[in-house]
Scaffold this motif. Structure first.
Motif, short mmCIF file in Angstrom:
data_model
loop_
_atom_site.label_atom_id
_atom_site.label_comp_id
_atom_site.label_asym_id
_atom_site.label_seq_id
_atom_site.Cartn_x
_atom_site.Cartn_y
_atom_site.Cartn_z
N ILE A 16 -20.29 -53.31 -29.03
CA ILE A 16 -20.70 -52.75 -27.74
C ILE A 16 -19.46 -52.33 -26.97
O ILE A 16 -18.66 -53.17 -26.54
N LEU A 58 -21.98 -48.89 -30.10
CA LEU A 58 -22.82 -48.39 -29.02
C LEU A 58 -21.99 -48.23 -27.74
O LEU A 58 -21.28 -49.16 -27.34
N ARG A 81 -22.42 -46.65 -23.70
CA ARG A 81 -23.36 -46.09 -22.73
C ARG A 81 -22.91 -44.71 -22.23
O ARG A 81 -23.73 -43.82 -22.04
N LYS A 90 -25.71 -45.16 -26.38
CA LYS A 90 -26.80 -46.06 -26.04
C LYS A 90 -26.25 -47.21 -25.21
O LYS A 90 -25.21 -47.79 -25.54
N VAL A 122 -26.45 -51.05 -23.59
CA VAL A 122 -26.99 -52.37 -23.89
C VAL A 122 -27.14 -53.14 -22.58
O VAL A 122 -26.19 -53.24 -21.80
N THR A 154 -31.74 -52.80 -25.15
CA THR A 154 -31.10 -51.55 -24.77
C THR A 154 -31.79 -50.92 -23.57
O THR A 154 -32.89 -51.32 -23.18
N ASP A 155 -31.13 -49.93 -22.99
CA ASP A 155 -31.71 -49.25 -21.83
C ASP A 155 -32.86 -48.32 -22.22
O ASP A 155 -33.45 -47.67 -21.36
#
Length: 302
Positions: free
Chosen positions: A7, A30, A32, A77, A79, A93-94
């Protein structure tokens, strides 16, 4: 079920991804927002081996290109939560979709710390900034304040001095924490003025920043100066709300030398963990160690 989820797409996350893929792990990274982390906003990086001087974004683009060239899967993505369940780690996840992994590396970095003074939030984006690289061009031939005395504060004061009319360096102590190289550069600039033993009490304005209220820590006297911009560099706060592991009083994740957290199968690397030094080189080192130890953990579990 993935082997490893990383992440965060800063130096720690990308280094972890490179090592994990080379170990043959089924890995996903991942992120964001955008790959790069905080260092991407740095105008100049001069302490990363192999590059005497390089733009922060350019440096991180080389990291990303390396990761992509060996097949590190990178997904845009976010988290929102990480929790252990039986013999696996579950990530929320969002997109309201859960992802499962045998191990997780938290490399979520940190964000600029706020002063928490009146006007700071009110004028954010309207004169208050935490990134000179991003916003310096807006202050051509204007007067600005830089708050802080570390490397980032002085580096960004130098950036601003190239365009601004006047840069007031406000520091609560009588000496800087920045490296001597940066301090000497700043002292040599005619348009940088140091205000020692001084704190910023309030940012004032109308639609945009117009003045700053300062307090002299020696005399306790208040003074107000006309100003067009305020740049704040007083530390960082870790992005660790998504995970419940042992942390210090500031929220930084506590790990051992193997980047292991208090929860089995969860590792932390980079600026989000408690460390004596937060730099690109140490973040990359953290990521490599975390990936190596995650590989050992997954292999031993069969």
């Amino acid at each position: 079920m993935n082997d490893l989820i990383i992440i965060g797409g800063g130096p720690a996350g990308i280094a972890a991804g490179i090592y994990a893929v080379r170990y043959g792990l089924d890995t996903y990274l991942l992120e964001r927002t955008a790959i790069g982390g905080q260092i991407s906003s740095s105008q100049e990086v001069e302490n990363y081996p192999g590059f005497s001087s390089i733009n922060g974004m350019e440096l991180m683009n080389t990291f990303k290109a390396h990761a992509e060239s060996i097949g590190v899967p990178i997904e845009n993505k976010g988290v929102t939560g990480v929790r252990p369940e039986d013999d696996k780690i579950v990530l929320s996840t969002d997109e309201n979709v859960d992802i499962e992994a045998k191990a997780v590396i938290i490399a979520t970095g940190a964000k600029p710390r706020k002063l928490g003074i009146p006007g700071e939030d009110t004028y954010y984006g309207r004169g208050v900034s935490y990134c000179a690289t991003c916003d310096a061009p807006f202050y051509k031939e204007r007067d600005v304040i830089v708050v802080g005395g570390g490397n980032t504060a002085i580096s960004d004061a130098l950036i601003l001095s190239n365009v601004a009319n006047k840069v007031y360096q406000v520091h609560r102590r009588d000496e800087l924490r920045a490296s001597k190289v940066l301090e000497d550069r700043a002292r040599s600039r005619d348009n940088i003025e140091f205000l020692w033993d001084t704190v910023l009490e309030e940012v004032k304005g109308n639609n945009f920043v117009e003045s700053a209220l300062l307090r002299d820590l020696n005399t306790n006297e208040l003074s107000e100066i006309s100003i067009d911009g305020v740049f704040i560099y007083v530390g960082i706060d870790p992005n660790t709300d998504l995970i419940d592991v042992e942390k210090d009083e500031s929220g930084f994740i506590i790990t051992n030398e193997f980047m292991e957290t208090s929860v089995e199968g969860i590792y932390a690397a980079g600026d989000c963990r408690k460390s004596p030094l937060w730099q690109v080189i140490t973040a990359a080192s953290d990521g490599a160690i975390a990936a190596a130890k995650a590989y050992e953990y997954i292999r031993n579990k069969g």
